[in-house]
Structure formats: C-alpha cells, structure tokens
Design a protein around this motif. Structure first.
Motif, short mmCIF file in Angstrom:
data_model
loop_
_atom_site.label_atom_id
_atom_site.label_comp_id
_atom_site.label_asym_id
_atom_site.label_seq_id
_atom_site.Cartn_x
_atom_site.Cartn_y
_atom_site.Cartn_z
N ASP A 38 0.81 -1.22 0.00
CA ASP A 38 0.00 0.00 0.00
C ASP A 38 0.84 1.27 0.00
OD1 ASP A 38 -3.12 0.39 1.89
OD2 ASP A 38 -2.63 0.47 -0.26
N GLY A 39 1.94 1.28 -0.74
CA GLY A 39 2.78 2.47 -0.81
C GLY A 39 3.75 2.64 0.34
N ARG A 40 3.77 1.69 1.26
CA ARG A 40 4.68 1.79 2.40
C ARG A 40 5.84 0.81 2.22
NH1 ARG A 40 -0.56 1.46 4.67
NH2 ARG A 40 -0.30 -0.77 5.08
N ARG A 41 7.00 1.21 2.78
CA ARG A 41 8.14 0.30 2.77
C ARG A 41 8.08 -0.54 4.04
NH1 ARG A 41 13.78 1.25 0.21
NH2 ARG A 41 13.28 3.42 0.49
N VAL A 42 7.84 -1.83 3.89
CA VAL A 42 7.66 -2.73 5.04
C VAL A 42 9.02 -3.23 5.53
CG1 VAL A 42 6.66 -4.93 5.80
CG2 VAL A 42 5.40 -3.43 4.23
N THR A 43 9.24 -3.17 6.83
CA THR A 43 10.51 -3.64 7.38
C THR A 43 10.38 -5.05 7.98
OG1 THR A 43 10.00 -2.48 9.45
CG2 THR A 43 11.34 -1.32 7.82
N ARG A 44 9.22 -5.35 8.52
CA ARG A 44 8.97 -6.72 9.00
C ARG A 44 7.48 -6.88 9.27
NH1 ARG A 44 10.66 -3.71 13.33
NH2 ARG A 44 9.64 -4.02 15.34
N LEU A 45 7.04 -8.12 9.39
CA LEU A 45 5.68 -8.42 9.84
C LEU A 45 5.78 -9.15 11.17
CD1 LEU A 45 3.95 -9.63 6.53
CD2 LEU A 45 3.73 -7.40 7.64
N GLU A 46 4.76 -8.96 11.97
CA GLU A 46 4.70 -9.61 13.27
C GLU A 46 3.33 -10.27 13.39
OE1 GLU A 46 5.46 -6.82 16.34
OE2 GLU A 46 5.65 -8.33 17.91
N TYR A 47 3.32 -11.56 13.64
CA TYR A 47 2.07 -12.32 13.66
C TYR A 47 1.68 -12.73 15.07
CZ TYR A 47 2.20 -12.83 8.57
OH TYR A 47 2.19 -12.59 7.22
N PRO A 118 -7.83 -17.60 12.90
CA PRO A 118 -7.60 -16.48 13.82
C PRO A 118 -6.12 -16.20 14.05
CG PRO A 118 -8.32 -18.38 15.05
CD PRO A 118 -8.41 -18.76 13.60
N ILE A 119 -5.54 -15.56 13.06
CA ILE A 119 -4.16 -15.09 13.08
C ILE A 119 -4.19 -13.66 12.55
CG2 ILE A 119 -1.84 -15.39 12.09
CD1 ILE A 119 -2.46 -18.37 11.77
N TRP A 120 -3.34 -12.79 13.12
CA TRP A 120 -3.30 -11.39 12.73
C TRP A 120 -1.88 -10.96 12.47
CZ3 TRP A 120 -5.69 -13.66 16.80
CH2 TRP A 120 -7.09 -13.69 16.76
N LYS A 121 -1.71 -10.08 11.47
CA LYS A 121 -0.38 -9.56 11.19
C LYS A 121 -0.32 -8.07 11.49
CE LYS A 121 0.02 -10.42 6.53
NZ LYS A 121 -1.16 -10.77 5.75
N LYS A 122 0.78 -7.70 12.10
CA LYS A 122 1.05 -6.29 12.34
C LYS A 122 2.22 -5.91 11.43
CE LYS A 122 1.64 -3.18 16.22
NZ LYS A 122 2.08 -3.13 17.63
N GLU A 123 1.96 -4.92 10.59
CA GLU A 123 2.97 -4.51 9.63
C GLU A 123 3.82 -3.41 10.25
OE1 GLU A 123 1.59 -3.46 5.52
OE2 GLU A 123 2.54 -1.57 6.07
N HIS A 124 5.13 -3.60 10.26
CA HIS A 124 6.06 -2.57 10.69
C HIS A 124 6.64 -1.96 9.42
CE1 HIS A 124 6.26 -3.77 15.02
NE2 HIS A 124 5.82 -4.90 14.51
N PHE A 125 6.51 -0.65 9.29
CA PHE A 125 6.99 0.01 8.08
C PHE A 125 7.80 1.23 8.48
CE2 PHE A 125 3.88 3.43 8.37
CZ PHE A 125 2.81 2.84 9.03
N GLU A 126 8.44 1.83 7.48
CA GLU A 126 9.22 3.04 7.76
C GLU A 126 8.23 4.14 8.17
OE1 GLU A 126 11.63 3.91 4.36
OE2 GLU A 126 13.01 2.26 4.77
N GLY A 127 8.29 4.51 9.44
CA GLY A 127 7.38 5.55 9.93
C GLY A 127 6.30 5.06 10.87
#
Lengths: 150, 81
Positions: A38-47, A118-127
């Motif tokens: 979605d236009g963001r630079r992703v650094t990692r995902l956390e599940y 029932p699993i969720w991801k948290k996206e860590h991105f620049e900012g």
C-alpha cells in the motif's frame, strides 16, 4: 500436519508430511513477507494467533479440501512472532495423484486461511506500524458476522 | 455466571488486556458481553461492526447464549498468511 510455530518454517518437513507413494504431485505454497504494501516500505511483519483455534480452523480447511478435491493430504504450518522480509509466515503443502486437484486445493487453502483462521499480522513500516485488516467496516465480505461454512 | 474473555491484536492493544474473567447474568448473549466490554473499554467501540466472536473455539454470532465457563474470543478481522 497443522501447526503454529515460532521459529522459521522447515518447508521440507511440511512437504514430507504430505508425501505418499500414490501421490504423483506435491504442490507447496510459501507466503513470505513482502517489502512493500500500500505504498509503504515494510521492514517486517509480526504475527499473533489464537493458537488452539487457529490449528482447529486450519485442520477444518484440510477436511474441506479433502471433501472437495481428490487429494491425498494437506499440511499447513503458520509462523507467529516476527517474520522478516523474505521469510515465510505460512507454508502449505498438498499432495494428490495428479497435479490439477493439488494446485486447486492449495489455492483454496491459502484463500480460506486468509478468511477464517484467527491469526493477525502487524505490519512494521518506515514511519510506524499498523494491524492489517483492522478496519471498522464489516468483518467478512458476505456481511455476516461469522464466516460461511464450506 | 463467569466466562473467560480473550482479546487479540488491535483489541488487545486498545484494551491493554489479553485475557480476563467476566461476570455475566445467566443466559447472557455474546451481544450482551460485547456491550459490557465496550462499556468497560470504550476504546473498543469503533470496532463493534468488524469484531467477530468465537465461543469455545467456534465462531458464533451475537445472539449465541453463553454458559458458565465458556471461553469467548474477541476476534478482529483476521490477517493471517
């Protein structure tokens, strides 16, 4: 094999779990952390998972797939915790006598996993960081509260 | 009666709780539990339309009646895979 793990997924083990002498096709899918969304630079995902129910729902996907296609076996392993870019958060393996049902069942399995497990991801991105899917609209495309049962 | 309520993902972060016991009148529904949860944690109110519920690890809708000892999971839109 339907598992939630905290360490890097051993994809060889997942494929081996579905290997059968009568299955001439083994299809595997790896879902890996992408470096953009979605236009963001992703650094990692956390599940995060509701582990006992996630395993139960993954097993139900396996049962549903066996009812719909002539497959021999399915295995799904999902990783929780931090999943760096390029690493797999989920590996699905499906075996069948022939490749068409193996491909179709594997496609079904990942699509269905993304709808109901029932699993969720948290996206860590620049900012910053954001939970994916945390909209305030309807939970499921059908508009119903609970997912449709296959 | 008493149920166990589990909070996940964004709901867990907003409420700052991952699990807690909850006292309810006998025969309370999931909907009644959610109203109670939002009254206690108003930060969860915006998620009222998008939250799903599981009772004892099965998805249930809001008019499901709860029983003593049930485990109720508050499930925001899932995003596995």
């Amino acid at each position: 094999m339907f598992e939630i793990v905290s360490d890097p997924i051993d994809a060889t083990r997942v494929a081996a779990a579905v290997s059968r002498p009568h299955a001439g096709a083994v299809v595997t899918f790896h879902g890996t952390t992408r470096d953009h969304n979605d236009g963001r630079r992703v650094t990692r995902l956390e599940y995060e998972a509701y582990p006992s129910m996630a395993v139960a729902e993954m097993r139900k996907i396996g049962v549903a797939a066996c009812e719909r296609w002539p497959i021999a076996a399915m295995a799904i392993v999902h990783r929780i915790g931090v999943v760096p870019v390029g690493e797999a958060s989920v590996v699905i393996a499906v075996s069948a006598a022939h490749r068409a049902p193996a491909f179709e069942a594997c496609h079904f399995a990942i699509d269905r996993l993304k709808q109901v497990v029932p699993i969720w991801k948290k996206e860590h991105f620049e900012g910053g960081e954001v939970w994916i899917g945390a909209q305030t609209g309807e939970a499921f495309p059908s508009g119903s509260v609970a997912p449709a049962r296959e | 009666m008493r149920v166990r309520v589990l909070f996940f993902a964004l709901l867990r972060e907003k409420a700052k709780v991952d699990a807690t016991d909850w006292e309810l009148p006998a025969d309370a529904t999931v909907a009644a539990l959610w109203r109670d949860v939002v009254a206690t944690y108003p930060a969860l109110e915006p998620f009222s339309a998008s939250v799903s519920f599981a009772v004892n690890e099965e998805y249930r809708d809001r008019d499901c009646r709860l029983h003593d000892g049930d485990e109720v999971a508050l499930i925001p839109p899932v995003s596995g895979g």
